[in-house]
Design a protein around this motif. Structure first.
Motif, PDB file in Angstrom:
ATOM      1  N   VAL A  82      -8.653  13.719 -13.874  1.00 48.96           N
ATOM      2  CA  VAL A  82      -7.983  13.038 -12.759  1.00 48.96           C
ATOM      3  C   VAL A  82      -6.882  13.929 -12.195  1.00 48.96           C
ATOM      4  N   PHE A  83      -6.113  14.536 -13.055  1.00 51.37           N
ATOM      5  CA  PHE A  83      -5.031  15.415 -12.598  1.00 51.37           C
ATOM      6  C   PHE A  83      -5.589  16.677 -11.959  1.00 51.37           C
ATOM      7  N   LEU A  84      -6.570  17.308 -12.592  1.00 51.83           N
ATOM      8  CA  LEU A  84      -7.118  18.557 -12.081  1.00 51.83           C
ATOM      9  C   LEU A  84      -7.852  18.378 -10.750  1.00 51.83           C
ATOM     10  N   SER A  85      -8.374  17.177 -10.502  1.00 51.80           N
ATOM     11  CA  SER A  85      -9.028  16.914  -9.214  1.00 51.80           C
ATOM     12  C   SER A  85      -8.009  16.681  -8.106  1.00 51.80           C
ATOM     13  N   GLY A  86      -6.758  16.471  -8.477  1.00 54.76           N
ATOM     14  CA  GLY A  86      -5.703  16.222  -7.503  1.00 54.76           C
ATOM     15  C   GLY A  86      -5.675  14.791  -6.994  1.00 54.76           C
ATOM     16  N   TYR A  87      -6.378  13.894  -7.678  1.00 53.35           N
ATOM     17  CA  TYR A  87      -6.476  12.504  -7.226  1.00 53.35           C
ATOM     18  C   TYR A  87      -5.121  11.837  -6.974  1.00 53.35           C
ATOM     19  N   PRO A  88      -4.126  12.005  -7.854  1.00 56.32           N
ATOM     20  CA  PRO A  88      -2.848  11.328  -7.571  1.00 56.32           C
ATOM     21  C   PRO A  88      -2.218  11.771  -6.252  1.00 56.32           C
ATOM     22  N   PHE A  89      -2.493  12.988  -5.828  1.00 56.03           N
ATOM     23  CA  PHE A  89      -1.829  13.516  -4.636  1.00 56.03           C
ATOM     24  C   PHE A  89      -2.592  13.191  -3.353  1.00 56.03           C
ATOM     25  N   TRP A  90      -3.903  13.419  -3.328  1.00 50.84           N
ATOM     26  CA  TRP A  90      -4.624  13.096  -2.089  1.00 50.84           C
ATOM     27  C   TRP A  90      -4.772  11.591  -1.907  1.00 50.84           C
ATOM     28  N   GLN A 112       0.828  -1.207   0.000  1.00 53.01           N
ATOM     29  CA  GLN A 112       0.000   0.000   0.000  1.00 53.01           C
ATOM     30  C   GLN A 112       0.863   1.259   0.000  1.00 53.01           C
ATOM     31  N   VAL A 113       1.925   1.247   0.778  1.00 55.34           N
ATOM     32  CA  VAL A 113       2.828   2.398   0.803  1.00 55.34           C
ATOM     33  C   VAL A 113       3.477   2.588  -0.563  1.00 55.34           C
ATOM     34  N   MET A 114       3.902   1.503  -1.188  1.00 59.28           N
ATOM     35  CA  MET A 114       4.520   1.605  -2.520  1.00 59.28           C
ATOM     36  C   MET A 114       3.531   2.122  -3.555  1.00 59.28           C
ATOM     37  N   ILE A 115       2.286   1.668  -3.482  1.00 61.52           N
ATOM     38  CA  ILE A 115       1.270   2.165  -4.426  1.00 61.52           C
ATOM     39  C   ILE A 115       1.043   3.655  -4.206  1.00 61.52           C
ATOM     40  N   GLY A 116       1.043   4.093  -2.950  1.00 63.00           N
ATOM     41  CA  GLY A 116       0.925   5.518  -2.674  1.00 63.00           C
ATOM     42  C   GLY A 116       2.063   6.314  -3.273  1.00 63.00           C
ATOM     43  N   LEU A 117       3.280   5.797  -3.157  1.00 61.64           N
ATOM     44  CA  LEU A 117       4.436   6.477  -3.743  1.00 61.64           C
ATOM     45  C   LEU A 117       4.368   6.481  -5.273  1.00 61.64           C
ATOM     46  N   ILE A 118       3.866   5.407  -5.856  1.00 60.31           N
ATOM     47  CA  ILE A 118       3.698   5.352  -7.310  1.00 60.31           C
ATOM     48  C   ILE A 118       2.670   6.378  -7.759  1.00 60.31           C
ATOM     49  N   HIS A 119       1.582   6.513  -7.005  1.00 57.86           N
ATOM     50  CA  HIS A 119       0.576   7.530  -7.342  1.00 57.86           C
ATOM     51  C   HIS A 119       1.183   8.926  -7.294  1.00 57.86           C
ATOM     52  N   CYS A 120       2.006   9.166  -6.293  1.00 58.89           N
ATOM     53  CA  CYS A 120       2.664  10.470  -6.182  1.00 58.89           C
ATOM     54  C   CYS A 120       3.590  10.714  -7.377  1.00 58.89           C
ATOM     55  N   ALA A 121       4.350   9.705  -7.765  1.00 56.86           N
ATOM     56  CA  ALA A 121       5.253   9.844  -8.914  1.00 56.86           C
ATOM     57  C   ALA A 121       4.468  10.073 -10.207  1.00 56.86           C
ATOM     58  N   LEU A 122       3.373   9.344 -10.384  1.00 53.89           N
ATOM     59  CA  LEU A 122       2.547   9.554 -11.577  1.00 53.89           C
ATOM     60  C   LEU A 122       1.918  10.944 -11.565  1.00 53.89           C
ATOM     61  N   GLY A 123       1.571  11.434 -10.385  1.00 59.25           N
ATOM     62  CA  GLY A 123       1.057  12.802 -10.274  1.00 59.25           C
ATOM     63  C   GLY A 123       2.106  13.833 -10.651  1.00 59.25           C
ATOM     64  N   GLN A 124       3.352  13.588 -10.253  1.00 57.38           N
ATOM     65  CA  GLN A 124       4.435  14.501 -10.633  1.00 57.38           C
ATOM     66  C   GLN A 124       4.659  14.496 -12.143  1.00 57.38           C
ATOM     67  N   LEU A 125       4.582  13.309 -12.753  1.00 54.67           N
ATOM     68  CA  LEU A 125       4.706  13.230 -14.211  1.00 54.67           C
ATOM     69  C   LEU A 125       3.560  13.958 -14.897  1.00 54.67           C
ATOM     70  N   TRP A 126       2.345  13.803 -14.355  1.00 53.24           N
ATOM     71  CA  TRP A 126       1.186  14.513 -14.903  1.00 53.24           C
ATOM     72  C   TRP A 126       1.403  16.020 -14.795  1.00 53.24           C
ATOM     73  N   THR A 127       1.926  16.475 -13.673  1.00 54.28           N
ATOM     74  CA  THR A 127       2.176  17.903 -13.490  1.00 54.28           C
ATOM     75  C   THR A 127       3.155  18.411 -14.540  1.00 54.28           C
ATOM     76  N   TYR A 128       4.231  17.693 -14.732  1.00 51.14           N
ATOM     77  CA  TYR A 128       5.225  18.081 -15.730  1.00 51.14           C
ATOM     78  C   TYR A 128       4.611  18.109 -17.131  1.00 51.14           C
ATOM     79  N   LEU A 129       3.859  17.074 -17.467  1.00 48.10           N
ATOM     80  CA  LEU A 129       3.237  17.003 -18.789  1.00 48.10           C
ATOM     81  C   LEU A 129       2.237  18.131 -18.992  1.00 48.10           C
ATOM     82  N   TYR A 130       1.411  18.374 -18.000  1.00 51.79           N
ATOM     83  CA  TYR A 130       0.355  19.380 -18.129  1.00 51.79           C
ATOM     84  C   TYR A 130       0.928  20.793 -18.200  1.00 51.79           C
TER      85      TYR A 130
END
Length: 162
Positions: free
Chosen positions: A52-60, A19-37
């Motif tokens: 999904v990105f605009l709702s902040g889902y990867p981060f919360w 679960q912790v690793m999945i949380g970290l993966i979500h955070c990393a994917l959110g960072q990639l989304w931020t860079y792309l956007y």
């Protein structure tokens, strides 16, 4: 000396670490989304709504997944009735977060594909990142449901170990 409780304890710790690793993966994917956007805002503003990105889902969701994983690991290390209750509640929160995320992701993908516009590489990258979030959200949903099921079973039977 192997007993069913010891095997279950090790599984709980592994599920918490996952679960912790999945949380970290979500955070990393959110960072990639931020860079792309941020770098390709022009491509997204008119054609693709990255809901999904605009709702902040990867981060919360990252925060919720990591906290529920930490609680799952801690309840295995220091079993107590109150910590078990908090673990079950955090995993239920995590389960609800995954359901919300899955619906957001499905809505985003269906909305984009229904437009039938010519895809450019930023759109394809966005769909790829969103699909990876979807896969990890489904995995998290299964993990949290399993931990919640175990936790509720232990809580109601009065056993002290997961």
């Amino acid at each position: 000396m192997s007993t069913p409780h010891i095997v279950l304890k090790e599984e709980a710790r592994m599920l918490g670490a996952t679960q912790v690793m999945i949380g970290l993966i979500h955070c990393a994917l959110g960072q990639l989304w931020t860079y792309l956007y941020v770098n390709h805002y022009d491509f997204f503003s008119s054609v693709y709504l990255p809901l999904v990105f605009l709702s902040g889902y990867p981060f919360w969701s990252c925060i919720i997944f990591i906290i529920s994983g930490i609680f799952t690991i801690e309840v295995e290390k220091h079993p107590s009735r109150s910590l078990l209750m908090y673990t079950v509640w955090m995993n239920l929160s995590s389960f609800i977060a995954t359901i919300i995320g899955i619906f957001l992701i499905l809505f985003e993908i269906i909305y984009f594909l229904a437009k039938q516009v010519k895809e450019q590489w930023p759109h394809q990258s966005g769909i790829l990142l969103t699909t990876q979030l979807w896969i990890f959200s489904i995995l998290e949903m299964f993990l949290t449901s399993k931990v919640t099921k175990w936790g509720k079973k232990v809580f109601y039977t009065g056993n002290k170990h997961l």
